[in-house]
Every structure is written in structure tokens, then in C-alpha cells.
Design a protein around this motif. Sequence first.
Motif, mmCIF file in Angstrom:
data_model
loop_
_atom_site.group_PDB
_atom_site.id
_atom_site.type_symbol
_atom_site.label_atom_id
_atom_site.label_comp_id
_atom_site.label_asym_id
_atom_site.label_seq_id
_atom_site.Cartn_x
_atom_site.Cartn_y
_atom_site.Cartn_z
ATOM 1 N N THR A 125 0.632 -1.207 0.080
ATOM 2 C CA THR A 125 0.069 0.049 0.184
ATOM 3 C C THR A 125 0.783 1.240 -0.222
ATOM 4 O OG1 THR A 125 0.016 0.378 2.541
ATOM 5 C CG2 THR A 125 -1.793 -1.148 1.638
ATOM 6 N N GLY A 126 0.394 2.400 -0.042
ATOM 7 C CA GLY A 126 0.687 3.421 -0.362
ATOM 8 C C GLY A 126 1.656 4.081 1.165
ATOM 9 N N ARG A 127 1.048 3.494 2.311
ATOM 10 C CA ARG A 127 1.541 3.889 3.530
ATOM 11 C C ARG A 127 2.572 3.090 3.692
ATOM 12 N NH1 ARG A 127 -0.024 6.138 8.205
ATOM 13 N NH2 ARG A 127 0.575 5.101 10.271
ATOM 14 N N GLN A 128 2.687 1.691 3.386
ATOM 15 C CA GLN A 128 3.879 0.703 3.425
ATOM 16 C C GLN A 128 5.057 1.135 2.631
ATOM 17 O OE1 GLN A 128 1.710 -2.726 2.271
ATOM 18 N NE2 GLN A 128 1.108 -3.202 4.319
ATOM 19 N N LEU A 129 4.741 1.804 1.177
ATOM 20 C CA LEU A 129 5.795 2.348 0.609
ATOM 21 C C LEU A 129 6.291 3.498 1.124
ATOM 22 C CD1 LEU A 129 4.077 1.933 -3.078
ATOM 23 C CD2 LEU A 129 6.133 0.701 -2.280
ATOM 24 N N GLU B 299 -9.949 -1.522 1.378
ATOM 25 C CA GLU B 299 -9.773 -2.830 1.032
ATOM 26 C C GLU B 299 -10.724 -3.296 -0.033
ATOM 27 O OE1 GLU B 299 -6.846 -3.992 0.684
ATOM 28 O OE2 GLU B 299 -5.727 -2.187 1.741
ATOM 29 N N GLU B 300 -12.013 -3.215 0.209
ATOM 30 C CA GLU B 300 -13.250 -3.786 -0.371
ATOM 31 C C GLU B 300 -13.163 -3.335 -1.937
ATOM 32 O OE1 GLU B 300 -17.208 -1.782 0.547
ATOM 33 O OE2 GLU B 300 -16.006 -1.649 2.381
ATOM 34 N N TYR B 301 -12.558 -2.276 -2.107
ATOM 35 C CA TYR B 301 -12.368 -1.715 -3.635
ATOM 36 C C TYR B 301 -10.931 -2.243 -4.210
ATOM 37 C CZ TYR B 301 -16.293 1.363 -2.452
ATOM 38 O OH TYR B 301 -17.588 1.796 -2.050
ATOM 39 N N ARG B 302 -10.388 -3.218 -3.546
ATOM 40 C CA ARG B 302 -9.034 -3.539 -4.032
ATOM 41 C C ARG B 302 -8.923 -4.021 -5.456
ATOM 42 N NH1 ARG B 302 -4.168 -1.889 -3.139
ATOM 43 N NH2 ARG B 302 -4.845 -2.054 -0.930
ATOM 44 N N GLU B 303 -10.240 -4.950 -5.855
ATOM 45 C CA GLU B 303 -10.292 -5.177 -7.270
ATOM 46 C C GLU B 303 -11.176 -4.527 -8.189
ATOM 47 O OE1 GLU B 303 -8.117 -7.696 -8.046
ATOM 48 O OE2 GLU B 303 -7.453 -7.998 -6.144
ATOM 49 N N ILE B 304 -11.480 -3.476 -7.668
ATOM 50 C CA ILE B 304 -12.654 -2.678 -8.506
ATOM 51 C C ILE B 304 -11.909 -1.308 -8.817
ATOM 52 C CG2 ILE B 304 -14.842 -1.512 -8.132
ATOM 53 C CD1 ILE B 304 -15.313 -3.760 -6.033
ATOM 54 N N ALA C 60 -5.394 1.086 -7.558
ATOM 55 C CA ALA C 60 -4.952 1.100 -6.230
ATOM 56 C C ALA C 60 -4.355 2.421 -5.798
ATOM 57 C CB ALA C 60 -3.615 0.198 -6.207
ATOM 58 N N VAL C 61 -4.121 3.440 -6.512
ATOM 59 C CA VAL C 61 -3.622 4.692 -5.975
ATOM 60 C C VAL C 61 -4.726 5.493 -5.579
ATOM 61 C CG1 VAL C 61 -4.156 5.970 -8.373
ATOM 62 C CG2 VAL C 61 -2.513 6.801 -6.984
ATOM 63 N N LEU C 62 -6.085 4.946 -5.765
ATOM 64 C CA LEU C 62 -7.204 5.597 -5.240
ATOM 65 C C LEU C 62 -7.351 5.292 -3.706
ATOM 66 C CD1 LEU C 62 -9.834 5.660 -7.904
ATOM 67 C CD2 LEU C 62 -8.527 7.471 -7.256
ATOM 68 N N LEU C 63 -6.980 4.035 -3.556
ATOM 69 C CA LEU C 63 -6.899 3.348 -2.198
ATOM 70 C C LEU C 63 -6.096 3.775 -1.229
ATOM 71 C CD1 LEU C 63 -8.852 1.253 -4.015
ATOM 72 C CD2 LEU C 63 -7.931 -0.534 -2.565
#
Length: 281
Positions: free
Chosen positions: A6-10, A87-92, A95-98
Motif C-alpha cells: 500500500t501507499g503507507r507501506q511504501l 480494501e473492499e475496492y481493491r479489485e474494483i 490502487a492509487v485511489l485506495l
Amino acid sequence: MRNNPTGRQLRLGTELRKLRERAGLTSTQASKLLGVQQNQISNVEAGRAGVSPERVRALACHYDCGDKALVEALSDMATERTRGWWEEYREILPAVLLDLAEVEHHSTMLRTAVTVHIPGLFQTTDYAREIFRQDVPEMSPPDVEHRVSFRVKRQAVLYRDSPTPQHAIIHEAALRMQFGGRSVTGAQLKHLLDMTERPHVTVHVIPFDAGAFPGSGQSIYYAQGPLPPLDTVNLDQSHGPVFLDSEAQLDKYRVLLDRMEATSLPPAQSRDFIHKVIQDL
């Protein structure tokens, strides 16, 4: 090993890399100090591998980082492993929006400046839907609704028990743009006016007669972290959000927002201005 950090992990990995480079150490030298393989340091800095708060503190010690507040803030980032609603939107959704929702969730204050659209956290569903319908290439109706529902859920940061302070600078052009026609625009402006009454929301309007001002050619979204070095700038581009976090970039956008706010009307006059625009519809 994480395939999609995720962005936070990066961001945690990036900050640890900055500390290492500031100490003048290579990843190989850092691995020897910590007693691990070199690829483990590389994977942590790339966000591909997790790191414990204890190891963050150990790395900071080896890197001669004397900023205790920064070390603790980075340790907190390592501790945070909860999977947010996004995370419920992960495949929808992209990823940058998450990552944007995750940044908002952990921010201590949000600052935004817009010249065409009402800020996303203040948008009504009808207004947001009209915005997304204008995307190129055109989105399917289900994709539009996914974007709308995601935007509405992001707004939870303004309604939770300890809401995140939001400071918005809105140009008069954004107030007068009639996305969806007078009815949708009128409802949107009334909602914005209602939001200005909330104690954690501050809105400044830049009227047309203010003339030129710094930062006028872009929308800026500034998320404050627990410490200034952990702030994040989001620039909304046609291909999606772009995140900036270098010291020079953060300094630049802090100054830009401060200057834009200095150009704008104070909050009380801004509320009166929005009310006038509603009457003009």
C-alpha cells in the motif's frame, strides 16, 4: 512478501531509505549492522516486506537518527496493520485511489485548494456522479457508481468521533460551474454552506476580482502527517492522483497554500459569498 504494498507501506520504506542514505550507508552496510541479508533491507525499503516497530527503532539507531518524534512516528506506521474499508475496492478501483483513502484516514489535517470542482470530501452524490460521467474514456454506469460510493465513504473522516480538520480554498469559478445543472449545483452549494458550520471545517473563497494568485493552475490536496516530514501532497491529474513527499516539494506546497489562503476571503465572508452565489442561480 507483499506483491502489492500500500501507499503507507511504501512511504515507510521510503522514509527508512532516506534515513539510511542520510547516514551515508549502503543497503549492504545496513544489513551487516542489523545482522540480516542485504535483500531484506531492500525489500523493506521497497515496501515488499514488513518491519516491526522494534526493528524500525534499531535501524534508526544504526542510522544515528536523533529525532525521537520521527522514530516513534515511523514505528507507529510499522505497527499499523489494520485493513481499512477501502480494501473492499481493491479489485474494483485503481490502487492509487485506495492509497489516497489510506492517507486521508491517517492524516492529522487536510488542506485543499481547487479552482474548478468543489473539493471531493464536500461533494454530494449527484455532483460527484456528474463529475465522473465526464471522464475520458467514458466509464460504464457501474464504474461510475463505484467511484461515487468510494468518494462518499472517503468523507467519513469528516464525520467520525474525532473528525479530521479540513481547510479548503475554493475559487469562485468552482462555485459557479454548474455540473448537473442548477438543481444539482444548488444542492451542492447548500451542502457546502452547511459544512462550513462544522467546527472542524474552514472554507476560504477566492473571488474572481482577486485576480492572479500563486498555484492558480492546479488543484492541490495536502495531507498532514504526525510530523511535517511525513506530510503528503496529492495532485489530481487526468490519469489519477500523483503523490509527492520530498522535503522540497512539501515546502513548496505549504508556501503555495499559505499564499492562496492569504489571497482569499476570511471564513465568515466566504460563507456570505457562497450564499450569494446560491441566490444568483
